[in-house]
Enzyme design. Sequence first.
Site, short mmCIF file in Angstrom:
data_model
loop_
_atom_site.label_atom_id
_atom_site.label_comp_id
_atom_site.label_asym_id
_atom_site.label_seq_id
_atom_site.Cartn_x
_atom_site.Cartn_y
_atom_site.Cartn_z
N GLU A 123 0.80 -1.23 0.00
CA GLU A 123 0.00 0.00 0.00
C GLU A 123 0.83 1.28 0.00
OE1 GLU A 123 0.33 -2.25 2.47
OE2 GLU A 123 0.22 -1.33 4.45
N ASP B 28 8.36 -9.97 10.84
CA ASP B 28 7.82 -10.84 9.82
C ASP B 28 7.17 -12.10 10.41
OD1 ASP B 28 7.86 -10.40 7.03
OD2 ASP B 28 8.91 -12.31 6.78
N TYR C 112 -4.87 -10.50 9.82
CA TYR C 112 -5.80 -10.17 8.73
C TYR C 112 -7.22 -10.63 9.06
CZ TYR C 112 -1.78 -9.28 5.62
OH TYR C 112 -0.64 -8.77 5.05
N GLU D 168 -3.85 -4.51 9.14
CA GLU D 168 -4.37 -5.54 8.24
C GLU D 168 -5.80 -5.99 8.56
OE1 GLU D 168 -3.00 -5.95 5.52
OE2 GLU D 168 -0.99 -5.16 5.89
N HIS E 108 -6.04 0.45 2.53
CA HIS E 108 -4.93 0.87 3.40
C HIS E 108 -4.69 2.39 3.34
CE1 HIS E 108 -3.14 -2.68 5.17
NE2 HIS E 108 -2.94 -3.29 4.02
N HIS F 21 -8.07 -4.05 -1.38
CA HIS F 21 -7.31 -4.16 -0.13
C HIS F 21 -6.26 -3.06 -0.01
CE1 HIS F 21 -5.36 -6.43 3.21
NE2 HIS F 21 -4.28 -5.83 2.73
N GLU F 22 -5.43 -2.94 -1.03
CA GLU F 22 -4.35 -1.94 -0.94
C GLU F 22 -4.92 -0.52 -0.91
OE1 GLU F 22 -1.83 -3.31 -0.02
OE2 GLU F 22 -2.14 -5.32 -0.82
N1 BES Z 1 0.96 -4.49 3.70
C1 BES Z 1 0.73 -5.78 3.16
C2 BES Z 1 1.97 -6.45 2.66
C3 BES Z 1 3.01 -6.69 3.72
C4 BES Z 1 2.67 -7.20 4.95
C5 BES Z 1 4.33 -6.45 3.44
C6 BES Z 1 3.65 -7.40 5.89
C7 BES Z 1 5.31 -6.65 4.39
C8 BES Z 1 4.96 -7.12 5.63
C9 BES Z 1 -0.29 -5.74 2.03
O1 BES Z 1 -1.29 -4.80 2.21
C10 BES Z 1 -0.97 -7.08 2.00
O2 BES Z 1 -1.61 -7.42 2.95
N2 BES Z 1 -0.80 -7.81 0.91
C11 BES Z 1 -1.38 -9.12 0.73
C12 BES Z 1 -2.56 -9.07 -0.19
C13 BES Z 1 -3.85 -8.81 0.45
C14 BES Z 1 -4.97 -8.86 -0.59
C15 BES Z 1 -4.18 -9.71 1.60
C16 BES Z 1 -0.35 -10.00 0.07
O3 BES Z 1 0.69 -9.49 -0.33
O4 BES Z 1 -0.60 -11.18 -0.08
ZN ZN Z 2 -2.62 -5.35 3.71
#
Ligand code: BES
Ligand code: ZN
Length: 638
Positions: free
Chosen positions: A306, A411, A419, A353, A334, A330-331
């Site tokens: 995002e 991480d 989520y 999330e 954010h 989703h993005e």
């Molecule tokens: N912000 C996240 C990606 C992220 C999370 C990067 C934690 C680094 C650390 C992004 O908004 C996200 O949640 N992406 C998901 C897709 C979403 C539709 C659930 C993904 O990348 O799978």
């Molecule tokens: Zn996200």
Amino acid sequence: MTSIKTTTRAALLALLLCGVAAPALAQATQPPIPAILATPEARDIHSYAQPLTARVTHVDLDLTADFAGQKMTGTAALDIAAAPDAKEVVLDSKGLVIKAITDDKGVALPWTVGKADPILGAPLTVQLPKGAGAAKRIVITYDSAPDGAALQWLTPSQTAGKAKPYLFSQGQAILNRSWIPTQDSPGIRQTWTARIVAPEGLKAVMSAEALTPDGEPVAGGRAYRFKMDKPVASYLIALAVGDLAFTPLGQRTGVYTEPSVMKKTANELVDVEKMVEAAESLYGPYAWGRYDLLVLPPSFPFGGMENPRLTFATPTIIAGDRSLVSLVAHELAHSWSGNLVNNATWADFWLNEGFTVYFENRIMEKLYGPARANMLADLGWTEMQEAIKTAGGPTGADTRLHLDLAGRDPDDGMTEIAYEKGATFLRTIEKAVGRERWDAYLKAYFARHAFQSQTTAGFVADLRANLIKGDAKLEAEIGIDKWVYEPGLPDNAVRIQSAAFPAVDALAAAYAKGGAAPAAPWKGWSTPERTRFIASLPRELSTERLAALDKAFGLSAQGNSEIRFAWLELAVANRYQPAVPSLEAFLTDQGRRKFVAPLFKALMAQGDWGQPIAKALYAKTRPLYHAVTRQTVDGIVK
Ligand code: BES
Ligand code: ZN
């Protein structure tokens, strides 16, 4: 942990830093410290920064993308708001080669790099210039390291066009310290500008307003300038450099991607402007000006990221039938839950999330109706149940929304719990108070905390003050503390079920018992129904049953990444050899961690059948993956 009580020391420092409360220090010109930073819950264990003493308020980057040396090289000038007695500022850094640090007049300042931690990197401590009052400026001349985890330098062969190199950054969670020496903590918001020099023929884009969209000719290429005048968390500073074209999608929306894939990409994203309108109608005006997307080469390790004004997205959402655009919802969501109000620490990741999954589903409902939205929410419920199992069941510590990440890489805590349990919590509140009251609360919440960071305790306090308002019955009905601080799933969890899934499940069960592949229904099914069908088949199927499915639905040749992934998981679990070429191609052609890591894990679980496949394949694909994906798969394929 139910109030945002401040410690005496923190409160004192906050008072000192806040000119209003301490008139004797009124000459202090820096903005007052954000109140949230003075709360003990906001202490960020993943940053060396000491924001109550000295905090970065603004960053000016002047960097050249050196593709030959695989490094960013140049300067970062930081504005710092310091307490009256502050002698130094502590920044985050990882692998940076620091060449010089001066004040804004070029006078050298003493600095040290402390001991490096494998997860956090090393503190960079700089003596503050004397006599400049509370507002100080320092200028750091440095290079990033070629293996800096935030940056992936792609060879031409890793791009769609195969002719030019490509660079992109990924900041979340704590990767940006590998290319920007600043305070890399989500609670310390900073405005920023950048000047990026890219080789001739490549375009630079960033998560900010583009001041020179076509660049300006300079020695060694073109310079692109950017400005973000709203304070953002450092993980949201993002850059990409490549052979990029742009297509407008609406008034204030558009997409960047490589020219050869632009047509199908823009066609997939026709609804983006409508999505922004839907989001605004739910929770208030979009605060960032433009909303553009950058669809990256396939090694992008996430589905989406995002980055403000410029969502970064994987090309694996370009299915050809617009069936995977919930990722854009989703993005985009954010832009409120994450960028306007973001988690103050990584322990509060669910505030980003969980809110966003909830909001994403509301956008999908508004645009495409409840049937589609409910399917997505129902799939999310299954993912949540699986995440609870993976985290050790309902008593597992990592099934809590507010995480304990002491000594861990942030991480590690970033699972579907944040989520889907997060979204389920918000649905549970929605049900308790009614949608109208809940929506009004949420909209006001975003406005109240706009451009601020938030802790779990801060949100809970806000919820009590502005929604619960002392209603003991409501408080008991929701059970806020249980939801946010305790493991497992509370009994009052609201489950959204798709009315379409029981029929899909029944056909899966019938197929498992020996029936014919349901060719006619499959044809009419949407992507979530197809995904559900494959996921609800028993994990053990005969070669004959798998072959018939593959033949009927062309699963090994699926271009839809979600369906292909669901199929390959099933195939690997059954050591289904005919799917191996498809598996190898899928793991070579894209590097999205959500697909790559589970498939390698599944292979490694298949002993003398799967392990040799995994090892031989990973030896070939590892160099193609982003550091984020590599780090995870390194832990799986040993
Ligand atoms: N912000 C996240 C990606 C992220 C999370 C990067 C934690 C680094 C650390 C992004 O908004 C996200 O949640 N992406 C998901 C897709 C979403 C539709 C659930 C993904 O990348 O799978
Ligand atoms: Zn996200």
